[in-house]
Design a protein around this motif. Structure first.
Motif, PDB file in Angstrom:
ATOM      1  N   LYS A 118       0.831  -1.205   0.000  1.00 52.69           N
ATOM      2  CA  LYS A 118       0.000   0.000   0.000  1.00 52.69           C
ATOM      3  C   LYS A 118       0.869   1.260   0.000  1.00 52.69           C
ATOM      4  CE  LYS A 118      -4.095  -1.938   2.271  1.00 52.69           C
ATOM      5  NZ  LYS A 118      -5.053  -1.532   1.213  1.00 52.69           N
ATOM      6  N   LEU A 119       1.938   1.246   0.768  1.00 53.86           N
ATOM      7  CA  LEU A 119       2.831   2.403   0.818  1.00 53.86           C
ATOM      8  C   LEU A 119       3.507   2.641  -0.530  1.00 53.86           C
ATOM      9  CD1 LEU A 119       4.487   1.823   4.303  1.00 53.86           C
ATOM     10  CD2 LEU A 119       2.765   3.542   3.735  1.00 53.86           C
ATOM     11  N   ALA A 120       3.893   1.552  -1.196  1.00 54.12           N
ATOM     12  CA  ALA A 120       4.551   1.686  -2.494  1.00 54.12           C
ATOM     13  C   ALA A 120       3.606   2.320  -3.513  1.00 54.12           C
ATOM     14  CB  ALA A 120       5.024   0.318  -2.983  1.00 54.12           C
ATOM     15  N   ALA A 121       2.354   1.935  -3.465  1.00 55.78           N
ATOM     16  CA  ALA A 121       1.373   2.506  -4.399  1.00 55.78           C
ATOM     17  C   ALA A 121       1.221   4.006  -4.178  1.00 55.78           C
ATOM     18  CB  ALA A 121       0.035   1.796  -4.245  1.00 55.78           C
ATOM     19  N   ILE A 122       1.175   4.406  -2.911  1.00 55.40           N
ATOM     20  CA  ILE A 122       1.042   5.834  -2.618  1.00 55.40           C
ATOM     21  C   ILE A 122       2.304   6.589  -3.015  1.00 55.40           C
ATOM     22  CG2 ILE A 122       0.809   7.519  -0.749  1.00 55.40           C
ATOM     23  CD1 ILE A 122      -1.076   5.624   0.632  1.00 55.40           C
ATOM     24  N   ASN A 123       3.462   5.998  -2.757  1.00 49.64           N
ATOM     25  CA  ASN A 123       4.724   6.654  -3.144  1.00 49.64           C
ATOM     26  C   ASN A 123       4.792   6.865  -4.659  1.00 49.64           C
ATOM     27  OD1 ASN A 123       5.826   6.942  -0.574  1.00 49.64           O
ATOM     28  ND2 ASN A 123       6.708   4.873  -0.601  1.00 49.64           N
ATOM     29  N   THR A 124       4.295   5.904  -5.413  1.00 48.75           N
ATOM     30  CA  THR A 124       4.269   6.056  -6.867  1.00 48.75           C
ATOM     31  C   THR A 124       3.387   7.231  -7.275  1.00 48.75           C
ATOM     32  OG1 THR A 124       4.638   3.679  -7.221  1.00 48.75           O
ATOM     33  CG2 THR A 124       3.658   4.924  -9.033  1.00 48.75           C
ATOM     34  N   MET A 125       2.233   7.343  -6.647  1.00 48.33           N
ATOM     35  CA  MET A 125       1.333   8.459  -6.955  1.00 48.33           C
ATOM     36  C   MET A 125       1.966   9.801  -6.589  1.00 48.33           C
ATOM     37  SD  MET A 125      -2.518   7.091  -6.084  1.00 48.33           S
ATOM     38  CE  MET A 125      -2.156   6.459  -4.444  1.00 48.33           C
ATOM     39  N   ILE A 126       2.697   9.832  -5.481  1.00 48.48           N
ATOM     40  CA  ILE A 126       3.371  11.075  -5.078  1.00 48.48           C
ATOM     41  C   ILE A 126       4.444  11.450  -6.096  1.00 48.48           C
ATOM     42  CG2 ILE A 126       4.900  12.082  -3.342  1.00 48.48           C
ATOM     43  CD1 ILE A 126       3.349  10.560  -1.207  1.00 48.48           C
ATOM     44  N   GLN A 127       5.190  10.444  -6.542  1.00 48.30           N
ATOM     45  CA  GLN A 127       6.239  10.714  -7.530  1.00 48.30           C
ATOM     46  C   GLN A 127       5.653  11.238  -8.838  1.00 48.30           C
ATOM     47  OE1 GLN A 127       8.400   7.039  -7.872  1.00 48.30           O
ATOM     48  NE2 GLN A 127       9.383   7.246  -5.849  1.00 48.30           N
ATOM     49  N   VAL A 128       4.555  10.651  -9.277  1.00 51.90           N
ATOM     50  CA  VAL A 128       3.895  11.106 -10.503  1.00 51.90           C
ATOM     51  C   VAL A 128       3.407  12.537 -10.335  1.00 51.90           C
ATOM     52  CG1 VAL A 128       1.893  10.769 -12.002  1.00 51.90           C
ATOM     53  CG2 VAL A 128       3.252   8.800 -11.274  1.00 51.90           C
ATOM     54  N   THR A 129       2.826  12.821  -9.171  1.00 52.85           N
ATOM     55  CA  THR A 129       2.320  14.176  -8.922  1.00 52.85           C
ATOM     56  C   THR A 129       3.461  15.189  -8.924  1.00 52.85           C
ATOM     57  OG1 THR A 129       0.497  13.287  -7.592  1.00 52.85           O
ATOM     58  CG2 THR A 129       1.014  15.622  -7.313  1.00 52.85           C
ATOM     59  N   GLN A 183       0.538  11.939   1.953  1.00 52.60           N
ATOM     60  CA  GLN A 183       1.447  11.759   3.094  1.00 52.60           C
ATOM     61  C   GLN A 183       0.660  11.387   4.349  1.00 52.60           C
ATOM     62  OE1 GLN A 183       4.540  11.496   2.907  1.00 52.60           O
ATOM     63  NE2 GLN A 183       5.373  12.765   1.249  1.00 52.60           N
ATOM     64  N   ALA A 184      -0.494  12.030   4.513  1.00 54.93           N
ATOM     65  CA  ALA A 184      -1.357  11.690   5.653  1.00 54.93           C
ATOM     66  C   ALA A 184      -1.872  10.260   5.517  1.00 54.93           C
ATOM     67  CB  ALA A 184      -2.518  12.670   5.740  1.00 54.93           C
ATOM     68  N   GLN A 185      -2.180   9.823   4.296  1.00 50.96           N
ATOM     69  CA  GLN A 185      -2.614   8.450   4.076  1.00 50.96           C
ATOM     70  C   GLN A 185      -1.517   7.461   4.465  1.00 50.96           C
ATOM     71  OE1 GLN A 185      -3.921   8.053   0.002  1.00 50.96           O
ATOM     72  NE2 GLN A 185      -5.384   9.738   0.179  1.00 50.96           N
ATOM     73  N   LYS A 186      -0.280   7.803   4.156  1.00 51.92           N
ATOM     74  CA  LYS A 186       0.834   6.928   4.521  1.00 51.92           C
ATOM     75  C   LYS A 186       0.914   6.764   6.038  1.00 51.92           C
ATOM     76  CE  LYS A 186       4.836   7.418   2.589  1.00 51.92           C
ATOM     77  NZ  LYS A 186       6.082   7.993   2.067  1.00 51.92           N
ATOM     78  N   LYS A 187       0.771   7.853   6.760  1.00 54.15           N
ATOM     79  CA  LYS A 187       0.812   7.766   8.224  1.00 54.15           C
ATOM     80  C   LYS A 187      -0.337   6.902   8.749  1.00 54.15           C
ATOM     81  CE  LYS A 187       1.039  10.457  12.482  1.00 54.15           C
ATOM     82  NZ  LYS A 187       0.152   9.500  13.176  1.00 54.15           N
ATOM     83  N   ALA A 188      -1.517   7.077   8.150  1.00 52.89           N
ATOM     84  CA  ALA A 188      -2.663   6.284   8.578  1.00 52.89           C
ATOM     85  C   ALA A 188      -2.419   4.796   8.320  1.00 52.89           C
ATOM     86  CB  ALA A 188      -3.924   6.750   7.847  1.00 52.89           C
ATOM     87  N   ILE A 189      -1.777   4.478   7.204  1.00 52.68           N
ATOM     88  CA  ILE A 189      -1.461   3.078   6.890  1.00 52.68           C
ATOM     89  C   ILE A 189      -0.472   2.516   7.912  1.00 52.68           C
ATOM     90  CG2 ILE A 189      -0.252   1.609   5.225  1.00 52.68           C
ATOM     91  CD1 ILE A 189      -1.538   3.312   3.019  1.00 52.68           C
TER      92      ILE A 189
END
Length: 210
Positions: A118-129, A183-189
């Protein structure tokens, strides 16, 4: 209505539970609001809410009727029942969550892998953004340079140019806000899977690592 009071001598001399009822009827032993004890074959309306003992024809207590509950007592019992129901619902919810946890993960490593995915998926979205933000910032720089050249030349800014600058600026702000949300989603995860791990150890009775 037969009425006998403790003031009468023969009742004072009777042994406990030996009060006879006239004609074989039942007697009721009750206490009025002033503390006086009465033995009667019927209950007056003024004493219906009072507690009483029912005696058979041999003067033996066969039933005890408690006093009627006050409105406050009824309300307290209702509140206690509500709290117990809520507590039971929470217990059932926890048990259901535990069953799902144990079905979903066989080990702590499984939990860690799910978390990292789940964290990797969010990190990918952050990088794209962030990559999109970089392109937008370069486009914005060009638009602002064009606007500056026009101003130095004393020419008016075309309405479309002004709108384009505002649109790109808004897009960049929205992108940064999206990054903060992720970033907040990552902390929640992290927090959620940390709870999963702790509960998994409790259910499996695993030792807590140092």
């Amino acid at each position: 209505m037969l009425r006998l009071t403790t003031g009468l001598l023969f009742l004072l001399t009777l042994s406990v539970g030996s009060v006879p009822a006239a004609g074989g009827k039942r007697l009721y032993r009750w206490v009025d609001q002033e503390g006086r004890v009465h033995y009667t074959d019927t209950i007056p309306s003024s004493a219906v809410d009072q507690g009483r003992a029912v005696l058979n024809s041999e003067g033996v207590r066969v039933k005890t009727v408690p006093p009627a509950k006050s409105a406050e007592a009824v309300a307290q019992e209702a509140e206690l029942a509500r709290l117990r129901k809520e507590q039971q619902a929470l217990i059932e919810k926890r048990r259901a969550a535990d069953r799902v946890l144990l079905r979903s993960f066989r080990s702590e490593d499984d939990i860690a892998m799910a978390r990292d995915g789940k964290l990797a998926a969010i990190n990918t979205m952050i990088q794209v953004t962030r990559s999109n933000v970089g392109r937008q910032q370069r486009a914005l720089a060009k638009l602002r340079s064009t606007a500056a050249d026009l101003e130095r030349a004393g020419k008016p800014l075309p309405p479309q140019l002004t709108q384009d600058i505002a649109s790109v600026e808004r897009s960049i702000r929205d992108a940064y806000a999206g990054i903060l949300d992720r970033q907040a989603q990552k902390k929640a995860i992290y927090d959620t899977f940390d709870k999963y791990t702790k509960r998994f150890r409790e259910l499996k009775r695993l030792p807590v690592p140092p």
